[in-house]
Design a protein around this motif. Structure first.
Motif, short mmCIF file in Angstrom:
data_model
loop_
_atom_site.label_atom_id
_atom_site.label_comp_id
_atom_site.label_asym_id
_atom_site.label_seq_id
_atom_site.Cartn_x
_atom_site.Cartn_y
_atom_site.Cartn_z
N MET A 131 1.84 25.18 -30.89
CA MET A 131 0.87 25.91 -31.70
C MET A 131 -0.22 26.40 -30.76
SD MET A 131 0.24 26.61 -34.98
CE MET A 131 0.95 25.34 -36.00
N SER A 132 -0.44 27.71 -30.75
CA SER A 132 -1.45 28.28 -29.85
C SER A 132 -2.85 28.01 -30.41
CB SER A 132 -1.23 29.78 -29.68
OG SER A 132 -1.58 30.45 -30.86
N LYS A 133 -3.86 28.33 -29.62
CA LYS A 133 -5.25 28.13 -30.06
C LYS A 133 -5.58 29.03 -31.24
CE LYS A 133 -6.65 26.52 -25.62
NZ LYS A 133 -7.68 26.18 -24.75
N THR A 134 -4.84 30.14 -31.36
CA THR A 134 -5.06 31.04 -32.49
C THR A 134 -4.19 30.67 -33.69
OG1 THR A 134 -3.41 32.59 -31.66
CG2 THR A 134 -5.71 32.96 -30.98
N LYS A 135 -3.61 29.48 -33.65
CA LYS A 135 -2.77 28.93 -34.73
C LYS A 135 -1.47 29.70 -34.94
CE LYS A 135 -5.78 25.77 -35.78
NZ LYS A 135 -5.64 24.51 -35.17
N GLU A 136 -0.97 30.32 -33.88
CA GLU A 136 0.32 30.98 -33.94
C GLU A 136 1.38 30.02 -33.42
OE1 GLU A 136 0.59 35.12 -32.55
OE2 GLU A 136 -1.58 34.96 -32.25
N TRP A 137 2.46 29.89 -34.16
CA TRP A 137 3.54 28.98 -33.79
C TRP A 137 4.56 29.70 -32.93
CZ3 TRP A 137 4.72 24.22 -33.10
CH2 TRP A 137 6.04 23.83 -32.97
N SER A 143 4.26 22.33 -36.30
CA SER A 143 3.91 23.34 -37.30
C SER A 143 4.11 22.82 -38.73
CB SER A 143 4.77 24.58 -37.11
OG SER A 143 6.14 24.28 -37.36
N ASN A 144 4.53 21.57 -38.85
CA ASN A 144 4.85 20.91 -40.13
C ASN A 144 6.17 21.39 -40.73
OD1 ASN A 144 2.74 19.09 -40.23
ND2 ASN A 144 1.36 20.62 -41.11
#
Length: 183
Positions: free
Chosen positions: A48-54, A110-111
């Protein structure tokens, strides 16, 4: 299943032979091999990136493809194998425990939860289990291949096999005694 043997003892040929035998018995299959030590943990499972992109990892992609029967994996494949060919390391193997236990689910950061279907299997092709925890070891069967039992003959035969019959007999005549006495 853990397939344990030193390098060159025939681990890969063992499971490939089994896959081919299953296919000949009318149970076709498909496999994907990965060396888990050749990539980072993030590249293996996803990150998961810092920008919440998986961003998916190798295992996530393979398991999703097998589970959803896409990208080359078909419902007709009775056997779908993920082969992890490389030394066991605590940094990546512990994340596999939920796949290897009764849950049979890979849970990503990412769940997302990717189920391990009844046709899917995981093979770990390793040299030893020095770095595996008791929890990991208890979750799989073990096939140990003793390199002394394999010997040099399969290598020579696989080299000789594609030759024409004259070359095979000449090869055997010239080199059989040489191998017997020196190897």
């Amino acid at each position: 299943c853990f397939i344990i043997a030193p390098s060159g003892a025939g681990k890969t040929e063992c499971w490939k032979c089994l896959m081919e035998a299953c296919g000949r018995l009318g149970e076709p299959g498909q496999w994907e091999a990965v060396n888990p030590k050749a990539v980072t943990s993030d590249e293996l499972y996803g990150v998961m990136s810092k920008t919440k992109e998986w961003k998916d990892g190798v295992i996530a992609v393979i398991m999703r493809n097998m589970s959803k029967e896409i990208n080359g994996f078909k419902p007709s494949h009775t056997h779908k194998w993920i082969v992890l060919d490389g030394d066991i390391d605590a940094t990546w193997i512990e994340s596999m425990n939920t796949v290897m236990d009764d849950n049979k689910v890979l849970t990503l950061v990412s769940n997302e939860r990717i189920p391990f279907t009844p046709t899917m299997r995981m093979l770990l092709e390793v040299q030893d289990m020095k770095h595996a925890s008791p929890a990991t070891v208890s979750r799989g069967g073990v096939l140990y291949i003793n390199e002394a039992d394999v010997g040099w003959r399969p290598y020579v035969e696989s080299w000789r096999e594609p030759m024409d019959s004259v070359a095979q007999s000449t090869f055997y005549f010239l080199f059989a005694n040489l191998f017997e006495t020196n190897v």
